[in-house]
Design an enzyme around this catalytic site. Structure first.
Site, PDB file in Angstrom:
ATOM      1  N   ARG A  39      -4.478-134.360  -8.457  1.00 17.97           N
ATOM      2  CA  ARG A  39      -4.091-134.763  -9.705  1.00 17.97           C
ATOM      3  C   ARG A  39      -3.938-135.855  -9.181  1.00 17.97           C
ATOM      4  O   ARG A  39      -3.265-137.090 -10.385  1.00 17.97           O
ATOM      5  CB  ARG A  39      -2.730-134.138 -10.812  1.00 17.97           C
ATOM      6  CG  ARG A  39      -3.214-132.683 -11.475  1.00 17.97           C
ATOM      7  CD  ARG A  39      -1.928-131.773 -12.106  1.00 17.97           C
ATOM      8  NE  ARG A  39      -1.974-131.263 -13.125  1.00 17.97           N
ATOM      9  CZ  ARG A  39      -1.056-130.710 -13.482  1.00 17.97           C
ATOM     10  NH1 ARG A  39       0.426-130.485 -13.233  1.00 17.97           N
ATOM     11  NH2 ARG A  39      -1.731-129.894 -14.970  1.00 17.97           N
ATOM     12  N   LYS A  79       2.237-118.692 -17.441  1.00 16.36           N
ATOM     13  CA  LYS A  79       3.227-119.494 -18.202  1.00 16.36           C
ATOM     14  C   LYS A  79       3.134-118.670 -19.091  1.00 16.36           C
ATOM     15  O   LYS A  79       2.503-119.180 -20.394  1.00 16.36           O
ATOM     16  CB  LYS A  79       2.960-120.564 -18.381  1.00 16.36           C
ATOM     17  CG  LYS A  79       3.602-121.927 -16.882  1.00 16.36           C
ATOM     18  CD  LYS A  79       3.820-123.035 -17.259  1.00 16.36           C
ATOM     19  CE  LYS A  79       3.544-124.118 -16.197  1.00 16.36           C
ATOM     20  NZ  LYS A  79       3.481-125.061 -15.971  1.00 16.36           N
ATOM     21  N   GLY A 125      -3.609-126.808 -13.881  1.00 15.16           N
ATOM     22  CA  GLY A 125      -2.939-127.767 -12.874  1.00 15.16           C
ATOM     23  C   GLY A 125      -2.958-127.152 -10.889  1.00 15.16           C
ATOM     24  O   GLY A 125      -3.836-126.962 -10.692  1.00 15.16           O
ATOM     25  N   GLY A 164      -1.618-126.331 -19.538  1.00 16.58           N
ATOM     26  CA  GLY A 164      -1.151-125.815 -21.607  1.00 16.58           C
ATOM     27  C   GLY A 164      -1.734-126.843 -22.063  1.00 16.58           C
ATOM     28  O   GLY A 164      -2.207-126.719 -23.451  1.00 16.58           O
TER      29      GLY A 164
HETATM   30  N1  LIG Z   1       0.587-111.222 -11.740  1.00 16.93           N
HETATM   31  C1  LIG Z   1       1.280-112.379 -11.448  1.00 16.93           C
HETATM   32  N2  LIG Z   1       2.184-112.189 -11.606  1.00 16.93           N
HETATM   33  C2  LIG Z   1       3.094-113.487 -11.112  1.00 16.93           C
HETATM   34  N3  LIG Z   1       2.612-114.282 -11.140  1.00 16.93           N
HETATM   35  C3  LIG Z   1       0.575-114.865 -11.052  1.00 16.93           C
HETATM   36  C4  LIG Z   1      -0.022-113.682 -11.579  1.00 16.93           C
HETATM   37  N4  LIG Z   1      -0.842-114.397 -11.416  1.00 16.93           N
HETATM   38  C5  LIG Z   1      -1.113-115.472 -11.574  1.00 16.93           C
HETATM   39  N5  LIG Z   1       0.193-115.626 -10.935  1.00 16.93           N
HETATM   40  C6  LIG Z   1       0.819-117.093 -10.936  1.00 16.93           C
HETATM   41  O1  LIG Z   1       0.364-117.840 -11.593  1.00 16.93           O
HETATM   42  C7  LIG Z   1       0.342-118.879 -11.267  1.00 16.93           C
HETATM   43  C8  LIG Z   1      -0.131-120.195 -12.241  1.00 16.93           C
HETATM   44  O2  LIG Z   1      -0.131-120.558 -13.316  1.00 16.93           O
HETATM   45  P1  LIG Z   1       0.020-122.052 -14.633  1.00 16.93           P
HETATM   46  O3  LIG Z   1       0.483-121.083 -15.976  1.00 16.93           O
HETATM   47  O4  LIG Z   1       1.033-122.338 -14.203  1.00 16.93           O
HETATM   48  O5  LIG Z   1      -1.600-121.964 -14.613  1.00 16.93           O
HETATM   49  P2  LIG Z   1      -2.425-123.281 -14.986  1.00 16.93           P
HETATM   50  O6  LIG Z   1      -2.652-123.010 -16.328  1.00 16.93           O
HETATM   51  O7  LIG Z   1      -3.669-123.699 -14.232  1.00 16.93           O
HETATM   52  O8  LIG Z   1      -1.064-124.599 -14.867  1.00 16.93           O
HETATM   53  P3  LIG Z   1      -0.321-125.568 -15.385  1.00 16.93           P
HETATM   54  O9  LIG Z   1       0.041-125.411 -16.862  1.00 16.93           O
HETATM   55  O10 LIG Z   1       0.471-125.976 -14.916  1.00 16.93           O
HETATM   56  O11 LIG Z   1      -0.797-127.016 -15.154  1.00 16.93           O
HETATM   57  C9  LIG Z   1       0.215-119.368 -10.252  1.00 16.93           C
HETATM   58  O12 LIG Z   1       1.571-120.085  -8.857  1.00 16.93           O
HETATM   59  C10 LIG Z   1       0.667-118.006  -9.551  1.00 16.93           C
HETATM   60  O13 LIG Z   1       0.793-117.204  -8.495  1.00 16.93           O
HETATM   61  O1  LIG Z   2       1.573-128.655 -14.767  1.00 18.80           O
HETATM   62  C1  LIG Z   2       1.293-128.721 -15.904  1.00 18.80           C
HETATM   63  O2  LIG Z   2       1.122-128.007 -16.691  1.00 18.80           O
HETATM   64  C2  LIG Z   2       1.922-129.519 -16.427  1.00 18.80           C
HETATM   65  O3  LIG Z   2       1.879-130.573 -15.540  1.00 18.80           O
HETATM   66  C3  LIG Z   2       2.877-129.857 -17.218  1.00 18.80           C
HETATM   67  O4  LIG Z   2       4.152-129.214 -16.442  1.00 18.80           O
HETATM   68  P1  LIG Z   2       5.668-128.752 -17.771  1.00 18.80           P
HETATM   69  O5  LIG Z   2       4.517-127.463 -18.308  1.00 18.80           O
HETATM   70  O6  LIG Z   2       6.227-128.111 -16.553  1.00 18.80           O
HETATM   71  O7  LIG Z   2       5.426-129.331 -18.427  1.00 18.80           O
END
Ligand SMILES: Nc1ncnc2c1ncn2[C@@H]1O[C@H](COP(=O)(O)OP(=O)(O)OP(=O)(O)O)[C@@H](O)[C@H]1O
Ligand SMILES: O=C(O)[C@H](O)COP(=O)(O)O
Length: 401
Positions: free
Chosen positions: A34, A199, A357, A381
């Protein structure tokens, strides 16, 4: 939307809202994607003679300073990547920020401390957010929105600040929006979407929209267990969004009615507890059937049969959007599911977009070449909400004159 070309930036204080929310382990940046994605805008502004004030959030601190979430390591890394001195203000709108900006020469760059150390940044109260945005506005003459990963947040620096200063979109936002538009208009089929990550509540809603668009939806990561539970399976101690079970049951029904293929894990790699991501000490991973996870285990990755299944469902897709790791990829015992999906995308001739991310970081940390993917988005997101067709507060604010 105006771009940087529409602004006269020479000699001006330009506030750049970036998304430098990078993964950190013990103060060390484990993926600087990033920060690198923010370079084109920062470099262009600096070269045009602007005084560049870079601001971002990092993690989710609770509206007060917290050294764990300091942007200091990010400022240091930005300096290395720019090969230039980058000033760092130890607050966001206080004495340090004001004096750092006042001393900033044309073409120089400063980074402010984490925006979320101030409660006004994320406040749901318009007046509180507005008051913080007023203080941010007093630091700058112009605003450039470039934090694509945060445009879905109605936060002061994303949504309220651009209304207070002449503004434009930065290069990253322009690129991201251009690519994601390709996924909302005339998508080449079959269109497969892979969803995972942690998330869960942020992401379940997107499925409603995807049911109208995608031909296949593959679910892994933390989100998969709410689906398995909704199907009546035991999921042990796995991540669960219990209040979403009725909604998820509805998604599964609608998918069947619409002929959208829903692919869920058939086996999972489970562990006794969430692994230690710092020491990464070996755990005792066990492969179990997805419909019979023992009560004392939690699913932390998709299993080997699921990996094969997911790869086969991606092999003939023409378009693939992937958001969210398939497991806790940060630990080697639970990284293979994410690796398998990344490999399937690399092997596929499809137009592939990786959003998020953590997903983007996973791809790089696992050693894949970014160029092997059609596009790696910095927004998780944010890209999902864009695909949902939602109004994104950070983009809407930039669109306004
Ligand atoms: N089965 C699971 N149980 C708990 N955590 C998990 C599992 N599978 C994946 N993860 C966690 O999910 C996290 C990533 O999820 P996130 O939803 O933040 O992803 P992203 O959409 O790529 O990122 P962002 O929304 O931050 O841009 C990782 O840190 C990973 O360890
Ligand atoms: O990692 C992300 O998806 C962005 O940086 C937004 O972070 P946030 O979900 O904590 O608002």
């Amino acid at each position: 939307m105006k771009t940087i070309d529409d602004l006269q930036v020479a000699g001006k204080r330009v506030f750049v809202r970036a998304d430098l929310n990078v993964p950190l382990e013990g103060g060390t940046i484990t993926d600087d994607g990033r920060i690198r994605a923010a370079l084109p805008t920062i470099t262009r502004l600096a070269e045009a003679g602007a005084k560049v004030i870079v601001a971002s959030h990092l993690g989710r601190p609770k509206g007060a300073p917290d050294p764990t979430f300091s942007l200091a390591p990010v400022a240091k890394r930005l300096g290395e990547l720019l090969d230039a001195t980058v000033e760092f203000a130890t607050d966001t709108v206080g004495d340090s920020a004001r004096s750092t900006v006042a001393a900033l020469g044309d073409g120089r760059v400063a980074v402010l401390e984490n925006l979320r150390f101030n409660p006004g940044e994320t406040s749901k109260d318009d007046a509180e957010r507005g008051a913080f945005a007023d203080r941010l506005a007093s630091l700058a003459d112009l605003y450039v929105g470039d934090g694509f990963g945060a445009v879905h947040r109605k936060h002061a620096s994303v949504h309220d600040l651009p209304a207070r200063l002449p503004h434009a979109a930065g290069d990253l936002i322009a690129t991201e929006v251009g690519v994601l538009r390709r996924l909302t208009e005339d998508v080449e089929r079959p269109y497969a979407v892979v969803l995972g990550g942690a998330k869960v509540s942020d992401k379940l809603g997107v499925i409603e929209h995807l049911l109208e668009r995608a031909d296949r939806i593959l679910v892994g990561g933390g989100m998969a267990y709410t689906f398995l539970k909704a199907q009546g399976h035991e999921i042990g101690a796995s991540l669960l969004q219990e209040d979403q079970i009725p909604a998820v049951q509805g998604y599964l029904r609608r998918a069947e009615e619409r002929g959208v293929e829903f692919v869920l894990p058939v086996d999972v790699v489970a562990g006794a507890e969430f692994p230690d991501l710092g020491a990464k000490a070996p755990t005792n991973p066990t492969v179990v059937a997805a419909d019979a996870i023992p009560a004392d285990l939690m699913g932390l990755d998709i299993g080997p049969r699921s990996r094969e299944l997911y790869a086969s469902k991606l092999a003939d897709a023409a378009t693939v959007f992937w958001n969210g790791p398939m497991g806790v990829f940060e630990h080697p015992d639970y990284a293979e599911g994410t690796r398998a999906v990344a490999q399937a995308l690399v092997d596929s001739p499809a137009f592939t977009v990786v959003g998020g991310g953590d997903s983007a970081a996973a791809v790089r940390i696992l050693g894949f070449d970014e160029k092997a993917f059609g596009h790696i988005s910095t927004g998780g997101g944010a890209s999902l909400e864009y695909l949902e067709g939602k109004t994104l507060p950070g983009l809407a604010a930039l669109e306004e004159a």
